[in-house]
Enzyme design. Structure first.
Site, PDB file in Angstrom:
ATOM      1  N   HIS A  54      -5.270  -3.379  -2.783  1.00 25.49           N
ATOM      2  CA  HIS A  54      -4.864  -2.412  -3.816  1.00 25.49           C
ATOM      3  C   HIS A  54      -4.722  -3.046  -5.200  1.00 25.49           C
ATOM      4  O   HIS A  54      -4.132  -2.463  -6.089  1.00 25.49           O
ATOM      5  CB  HIS A  54      -3.537  -1.743  -3.434  1.00 25.49           C
ATOM      6  CG  HIS A  54      -3.658  -0.900  -2.204  1.00 25.49           C
ATOM      7  ND1 HIS A  54      -4.209   0.362  -2.218  1.00 25.49           N
ATOM      8  CD2 HIS A  54      -3.333  -1.159  -0.915  1.00 25.49           C
ATOM      9  CE1 HIS A  54      -4.202   0.852  -0.994  1.00 25.49           C
ATOM     10  NE2 HIS A  54      -3.676  -0.046  -0.182  1.00 25.49           N
ATOM     11  N   SER A 102       0.792  -1.232   0.000  1.00 27.83           N
ATOM     12  CA  SER A 102       0.000   0.000   0.000  1.00 27.83           C
ATOM     13  C   SER A 102       0.823   1.280   0.000  1.00 27.83           C
ATOM     14  O   SER A 102       0.361   2.305  -0.481  1.00 27.83           O
ATOM     15  CB  SER A 102      -0.975  -0.003   1.174  1.00 27.83           C
ATOM     16  OG  SER A 102      -0.323  -0.347   2.376  1.00 27.83           O
ATOM     17  N   LYS A 152     -11.589   0.649  -1.693  1.00 29.52           N
ATOM     18  CA  LYS A 152     -10.648   1.304  -2.603  1.00 29.52           C
ATOM     19  C   LYS A 152     -11.193   1.313  -4.026  1.00 29.52           C
ATOM     20  O   LYS A 152     -11.977   2.182  -4.342  1.00 29.52           O
ATOM     21  CB  LYS A 152      -9.281   0.654  -2.463  1.00 29.52           C
ATOM     22  CG  LYS A 152      -8.680   1.142  -1.146  1.00 29.52           C
ATOM     23  CD  LYS A 152      -7.731   0.261  -0.470  1.00 29.52           C
ATOM     24  CE  LYS A 152      -7.439   0.838   0.916  1.00 29.52           C
ATOM     25  NZ  LYS A 152      -6.753  -0.075   1.783  1.00 29.52           N
TER      26      LYS A 152
HETATM   27  C1  LIG Z   1      -6.627  -0.272   3.150  1.00 32.97           C
HETATM   28  C2  LIG Z   1      -6.129  -1.621   3.425  1.00 32.97           C
HETATM   29  C3  LIG Z   1      -6.788  -2.478   4.314  1.00 32.97           C
HETATM   30  C4  LIG Z   1      -7.958  -2.011   5.141  1.00 32.97           C
HETATM   31  O1  LIG Z   1      -9.091  -1.902   4.371  1.00 32.97           O
HETATM   32  P1  LIG Z   1     -10.291  -0.955   4.856  1.00 32.97           P
HETATM   33  O2  LIG Z   1     -11.444  -1.462   4.055  1.00 32.97           O
HETATM   34  O3  LIG Z   1      -9.912   0.440   4.541  1.00 32.97           O
HETATM   35  O4  LIG Z   1     -10.478  -1.193   6.319  1.00 32.97           O
HETATM   36  C5  LIG Z   1      -6.317  -3.753   4.445  1.00 32.97           C
HETATM   37  N1  LIG Z   1      -5.217  -4.174   3.774  1.00 32.97           N
HETATM   38  C6  LIG Z   1      -4.545  -3.368   2.940  1.00 32.97           C
HETATM   39  C7  LIG Z   1      -3.343  -3.890   2.214  1.00 32.97           C
HETATM   40  C8  LIG Z   1      -4.968  -2.066   2.756  1.00 32.97           C
HETATM   41  O5  LIG Z   1      -4.286  -1.250   1.961  1.00 32.97           O
END
Ligand SMILES: *Cc1c(COP(=O)(O)O)cnc(C)c1O
Length: 392
Positions: free
Chosen positions: A207, A179, A238
């Site tokens: 991602h 990320s 995302k």
């Molecule tokens: C953003 C993210 C999460 C958390 O997801 P949310 O739905 O925002 O709680 C988990 N793992 C990774 C790799 C992330 O980038």
């Protein structure tokens, strides 16, 4: 409570204090946002495919609100398991070509719930040092031993696997796309090691879900490895532009999670309207391949412009593109200077990234135009020279 004030002052002194800033979307100008009432080019959110403001998603949610009401009323194991969940989970399993799927409240919740359900005191989790905080927290809650391997270092992972041969259960867990760095995990090699050592493999596609594969299935699918991965996890927060998360895998896995994943059992189900919105977003993710193509082309272009300007930019087409500044205060100055130029970014500092690697993390969206990106690349170069991050 006096200690708090002192600790906060210390954080401020180190350039590590975090504050909340107001933002608002601009419905008729996707790719931009309002920050404290200024319109800025948004190079920091994770709405990769531009679906967060999509009218079909919003409309589906609005209609579901009138039918299902505001909240789901209880955990799914009580009375919160509404019809939109069945529709979405069938859609998800078909999309991932897995036996079954399960929706969680968020990506963070999915990771802590799943890891805790899979391993406990007698077990070990092998986890990349740059894995997301939710994975780290899930391992801590599970009480399993946490064997951290150096980022993408398969030799290090192998030596840890050897050291923990005798543990009861072994779980290897990795982000598919990291990320804060935007690089990919060596999934092929992870699959080979998991087989060799009889470990379970869990991949977090936060991602990469929506971004890779002909229908956005994710990186595992793109590489033809989806059948080798035991636990597929991804978020709807995302590239789907909504909120929530999924886990896909075998019937047995899903049945186990329904029985053992504590956040699923003890937390209220997401509102049904959110689930309906995700279903609509998933249909768009699958069908509108042009969004992926546009994003991939924009990412390549932006990477090559920054590379030509003199930054060390990794190759590939992930929309996450960091510029490592190093010093916390300098990273903050960099992001304020970008804001002066009308560009919203965030200075990412420890503990989100290792100390001494504070950075500006750019994230692109399918809705950004080439003009937006040209303007941004020029401003980034100019500011980097002014701050001594780049030599002219
Ligand atoms: C953003 C993210 C999460 C958390 O997801 P949310 O739905 O925002 O709680 C988990 N793992 C990774 C790799 C992330 O980038």
């Amino acid at each position: 409570m006096d200690w708090m004030e002192k600790e906060l002052a210390a954080l401020t002194g180190e350039g590590l204090e975090r504050t909340l800033t107001w933002h608002a979307p601009i419905t008729d100008n996707p790719g931009y946002l309002l920050r404290e009432n200024r319109m800025l080019l948004d190079l920091s959110s994770n709405d990769y495919l531009g679906l967060a403001g999509h009218s079909a998603v919003v409309e589906a949610m609005r209609q579901a609100l009138f039918v299902e009401g505001a909240g789901s009323g209880a955990s799914r194991l009580v009375t919160g398991n509404r019809r939109p969940y069945r529709v979405l989970e069938e859609q998800l399993a078909a999309w991932q070509q897995s036996e079954a799927a399960l929706v969680f409240g968020s990506g963070y919740i999915a990771n802590i719930g799943v890891i805790q359900a899979l391993v406990s005191r007698d077990d070990v989790v092998f986890s990349d040092k740059l894995n997301h905080a939710s994975i780290v927290d899930g391992i801590a809650l599970s009480r399993a031993e946490h064997a951290r391997y150096r980022h993408n270092d398969m030799e290090h992972l192998r030596s840890l696997l050897n050291r923990h041969r005798d543990k009861r259960r072994k779980l290897i867990v990795t982000d598919a796309v990291f990320s804060m760095d935007g690089d990919c995990a060596p999934l092929q090699e992870l699959v080979a090691l998991k087989r060799e050592y009889g470990a379970m493999l869990m991949v977090d596609e936060a991602h990469s879900g929506g971004l890779y594969g002909p229908r956005g299935e994710g990186l595992c699918h793109k590489l033809g490895l989806s059948n080798e991965v035991d636990i597929h996890m991804g978020t709807f927060s995302k590239s789907f532009g909504v909120y929530g998360a999924y886990v896909c895998g075998s019937h047995i896995l899903i049945q186990w999670l329904i029985n053992r994943a504590r956040p699923l059992i003890y937390s209220t189900a997401l509102p049904p309207s959110v689930i309906t919105g995700i279903s609509q977003a998933l249909a768009l993710v699958q069908d509108e391949h042009w969004r992926r193509e546009r994003l991939s082309a924009a990412s390549r272009r932006f990477r090559s412009m920054l590379g030509e300007a003199g930054f060390e930019i990794g190759r590939g087409d992930s929309p996450i593109i960091p510029i490592i500044v190093g010093d916390n205060a300098k990273a903050l100055r960099f992001s304020s200077a970008l804001e002066e130029e009308g560009i919203a970014t965030v200075a990412i500092r420890p503990p989100t990234v290792p100390s001494g690697t504070a950075r500006i993390r750019f994230s692109l969206s399918a809705v950004h135009s080439d003009e937006d990106l040209n303007r941004a690349a020029a401003a980034i170069r100019r500011i980097a020279i002014e701050l001594g991050v780049l030599r002219s």
